[in-house]
Write a protein that holds these residues in place. Structure first.
Motif, PDB file in Angstrom:
ATOM      1  N   THR A  57       0.828  -1.204   0.000  1.00 46.73           N
ATOM      2  CA  THR A  57       0.000   0.000   0.000  1.00 46.73           C
ATOM      3  C   THR A  57       0.868   1.262   0.000  1.00 46.73           C
ATOM      4  O   THR A  57       1.984   1.257   0.507  1.00 46.73           O
ATOM      5  N   ALA A  58       0.337   2.330  -0.584  1.00 49.36           N
ATOM      6  CA  ALA A  58       1.090   3.588  -0.668  1.00 49.36           C
ATOM      7  C   ALA A  58       1.365   4.177   0.712  1.00 49.36           C
ATOM      8  O   ALA A  58       2.332   4.915   0.893  1.00 49.36           O
ATOM      9  N   ALA A  59       0.553   3.846   1.684  1.00 45.39           N
ATOM     10  CA  ALA A  59       0.714   4.388   3.035  1.00 45.39           C
ATOM     11  C   ALA A  59       1.767   3.636   3.851  1.00 45.39           C
ATOM     12  O   ALA A  59       2.088   4.052   4.964  1.00 45.39           O
ATOM     13  N   GLN A  60       2.311   2.571   3.320  1.00 45.68           N
ATOM     14  CA  GLN A  60       3.234   1.728   4.089  1.00 45.68           C
ATOM     15  C   GLN A  60       4.418   2.477   4.697  1.00 45.68           C
ATOM     16  O   GLN A  60       4.724   2.270   5.868  1.00 45.68           O
ATOM     17  N   PRO A  61       5.104   3.379   3.981  1.00 46.13           N
ATOM     18  CA  PRO A  61       6.221   4.086   4.618  1.00 46.13           C
ATOM     19  C   PRO A  61       5.763   4.944   5.800  1.00 46.13           C
ATOM     20  O   PRO A  61       6.457   5.037   6.809  1.00 46.13           O
ATOM     21  N   PHE A  62       4.586   5.536   5.682  1.00 46.64           N
ATOM     22  CA  PHE A  62       4.058   6.361   6.770  1.00 46.64           C
ATOM     23  C   PHE A  62       3.710   5.500   7.982  1.00 46.64           C
ATOM     24  O   PHE A  62       4.019   5.855   9.119  1.00 46.64           O
ATOM     25  N   VAL A  63       3.084   4.365   7.719  1.00 46.45           N
ATOM     26  CA  VAL A  63       2.710   3.450   8.793  1.00 46.45           C
ATOM     27  C   VAL A  63       3.955   2.902   9.481  1.00 46.45           C
ATOM     28  O   VAL A  63       4.034   2.849  10.712  1.00 46.45           O
ATOM     29  N   ALA A  64       4.949   2.518   8.701  1.00 42.13           N
ATOM     30  CA  ALA A  64       6.183   1.974   9.278  1.00 42.13           C
ATOM     31  C   ALA A  64       6.909   3.026  10.111  1.00 42.13           C
ATOM     32  O   ALA A  64       7.382   2.732  11.219  1.00 42.13           O
ATOM     33  N   ALA A  65       6.961   4.260   9.619  1.00 42.56           N
ATOM     34  CA  ALA A  65       7.626   5.329  10.370  1.00 42.56           C
ATOM     35  C   ALA A  65       6.868   5.628  11.665  1.00 42.56           C
ATOM     36  O   ALA A  65       7.483   5.755  12.730  1.00 42.56           O
ATOM     37  N   LEU A  66       5.563   5.728  11.584  1.00 42.87           N
ATOM     38  CA  LEU A  66       4.766   5.998  12.785  1.00 42.87           C
ATOM     39  C   LEU A  66       4.921   4.882  13.802  1.00 42.87           C
ATOM     40  O   LEU A  66       5.128   5.137  14.995  1.00 42.87           O
TER      41      LEU A  66
END
Length: 105
Positions: A57-66
């Motif tokens: 998913t496109a949100a994966q980097p944001f989710v991983a960072a959070l």
């Protein structure tokens, strides 16, 4: 410019300031106790929600960072320091390096 004020023990303004300080201190202690009690469960819910997302998913980097930032907070008794934030964000959002094949004319 520093100002020094003196109050007599029976000064109403001094009494009001003391009441405000004590109420503020009590609120901070109550909020801290509440947060320490609720944080582990909220952290676990975040981890479960992050694990349920598809990895592409496109949100994966944001989710991983959070998720990593929240884990860093869980690992400390104070605040996550700025250099730790930067390490995590650089890992998940690396700077884009110039393309050596691209030339300007």
């Amino acid at each position: 410019m520093p100002i020094e004020m003196w109050h007599t023990p029976d000064c109403p303004q001094w009494t009001i300031m003391q009441i405000g300080w004590e109420a503020g201190t009590r609120r901070v202690k109550e909020q801290d106790a509440w947060a320490k009690d609720v944080f582990p469960a909220a952290h676990e819910r975040l981890a479960q929600a992050a694990a349920a997302l598809p990895p592409d998913t496109a949100a994966q980097p944001f989710v991983a960072a959070l998720t990593e930032l929240v884990q860093a907070q869980a690992d400390t008794t104070g605040f996550v320091v700025l250099h730790r934030w930067v390490e995590i964000l650089e890992r998940h959002f690396p700077p884009q390096l110039p393309d050596p094949e691209h030339t300007t004319e």
